[in-house]
Design an enzyme around this catalytic site. Structure first.
Site, mmCIF file in Angstrom:
data_model
loop_
_atom_site.group_PDB
_atom_site.id
_atom_site.type_symbol
_atom_site.label_atom_id
_atom_site.label_comp_id
_atom_site.label_asym_id
_atom_site.label_seq_id
_atom_site.Cartn_x
_atom_site.Cartn_y
_atom_site.Cartn_z
ATOM 1 N N SER A 77 54.576 10.172 -16.114
ATOM 2 C CA SER A 77 53.355 9.358 -16.928
ATOM 3 C C SER A 77 51.995 9.542 -16.056
ATOM 4 C CB SER A 77 53.464 7.733 -16.694
ATOM 5 O OG SER A 77 53.541 7.330 -15.557
ATOM 6 N N SER A 79 50.000 7.201 -14.536
ATOM 7 C CA SER A 79 49.881 5.678 -13.896
ATOM 8 C C SER A 79 49.237 6.126 -12.289
ATOM 9 C CB SER A 79 50.899 4.894 -13.688
ATOM 10 O OG SER A 79 52.082 5.532 -13.101
ATOM 11 N N LYS A 134 54.791 4.270 -7.333
ATOM 12 C CA LYS A 134 53.508 3.604 -7.075
ATOM 13 C C LYS A 134 53.344 3.695 -5.582
ATOM 14 C CE LYS A 134 53.854 2.146 -11.548
ATOM 15 N NZ LYS A 134 53.033 2.563 -12.547
ATOM 16 N N SER A 237 48.109 1.510 -15.476
ATOM 17 C CA SER A 237 49.341 1.223 -14.621
ATOM 18 C C SER A 237 49.940 -0.016 -14.889
ATOM 19 C CB SER A 237 49.005 1.670 -13.266
ATOM 20 O OG SER A 237 50.196 1.204 -12.339
#
Length: 272
Positions: A77, A79, A134, A237
């Site tokens: 993704s 994010s 993350k 995100s």
């Protein structure tokens, strides 16, 4: 998915190990074959066991490598833009913080503690079959605030400086890019001043009482043995702002290297 692959790899490893033992303990000692049928089965089993002798050492090295040292992941993704792009293949150091028993996720030896700014891969707390990536923003005991797109840690404003624009090919628009300074780490984030986040919990998660939401802003206190994480693409995100904290035992390891992106070879290198 990585857990399922590791389990599959473990099953194959056990199977080849058993065939190897059958070869050593039984097949090599069997010299007299009394029937054609027995001879056929013997040859098939001997062939499989001989193959296992060649495959087992390779599988063992791969299993130990993935379980205790490094594991590859693919970024799915946006994010973590601009730090990580979809299609990046990254390597995660699984012993950045501890050495764990495979599958049981039990710490054998503690090596260090996660730090602010570390980019980590972790099992999503509400579906452990899914891995997220993350950046750690808050440590246990930290007060995290996000006010008008500005990050505060323990009521101290985190510096960020404008660094031009980032062109998003999917949305075909330019997004403001910043250098953010967190502890001793400098990394880039994306934040669009014209976009207002609707910050609110997506469901009732553990320690929700630690959060306070108000008009698109929020603050929270990170509980013990948990971490607050955010994506570098702040307006795109799905992170701790919406579903809470990452327990320590969910952390797989620290991402530190991009080893391939087939669309852009120049992206190979270390992460900030």
């Amino acid at each position: 998915m990585s857990q399922l692959f590791n389990l599959f790899l473990f099953i194959i490893l056990l199977t080849t190990a058993m065939l190897w033992l059958i070869n050593i303990l039984y097949l090599r000692r069997r010299k007299n074959i009394t029937s054609d049928t027995g001879n056929i089965y013997y040859k098939k089993l001997l062939y499989l066991s001989n193959c296992s002798i060649n495959i087992f050492p390779v599988l063992l090295v791969v299993f130990l490598f993935r379980s205790f040292v490094f594991e590859p992941f693919r970024i799915p993704s946006e994010s973590m833009l601009p730090t990580l792009q979809p299609g990046d293949f990254i390597i995660v150091n699984k012993h950045s913080y501890s050495i764990k028993l495979p599958f049981l996720n039990y710490d054998i030896l503690l090596l260090s503690k996660p730090k602010r700014g570390d980019v980590i891969v972790f099992h999503y707390p509400y579906s452990k079959k899914v891995d997220y990536i993350k950046r750690i923003i808050g440590l246990p005991g930290d007060k995290i605030s996000y006010k008008k797109k500005q990050l505060f840690i323990n009521d101290i404003e985190i510096d960020n400086h404008r660094d031009g624009f980032y062109y998003d090919h999917n949305s075909m628009r330019f997004i403001n890019r910043y250098n953010e300074f967190l502890d001793n780490i400098v990394y880039k984030i994306l934040s669009n001043e014209g976009y207002i986040n609707s910050l609110s919990p997506h469901f009732k998660f553990p320690f929700l009482e630690n959060f306070k939401y108000s008009d698109g802003d929020f603050s929270c206190i990170v509980p013990d043995d948990n971490y607050f994480v955010m994506g570098d693409n702040r307006d795109n995100s799905f992170d701790s702002r919406y579903w809470g904290f990452v327990p320590y035992h969910n952390i797989v390891g620290r991402a530190f290297f991009i080893w391939m992106n087939f669309n852009d070879i120049g992206r190979i290198g270390y992460l900030n």
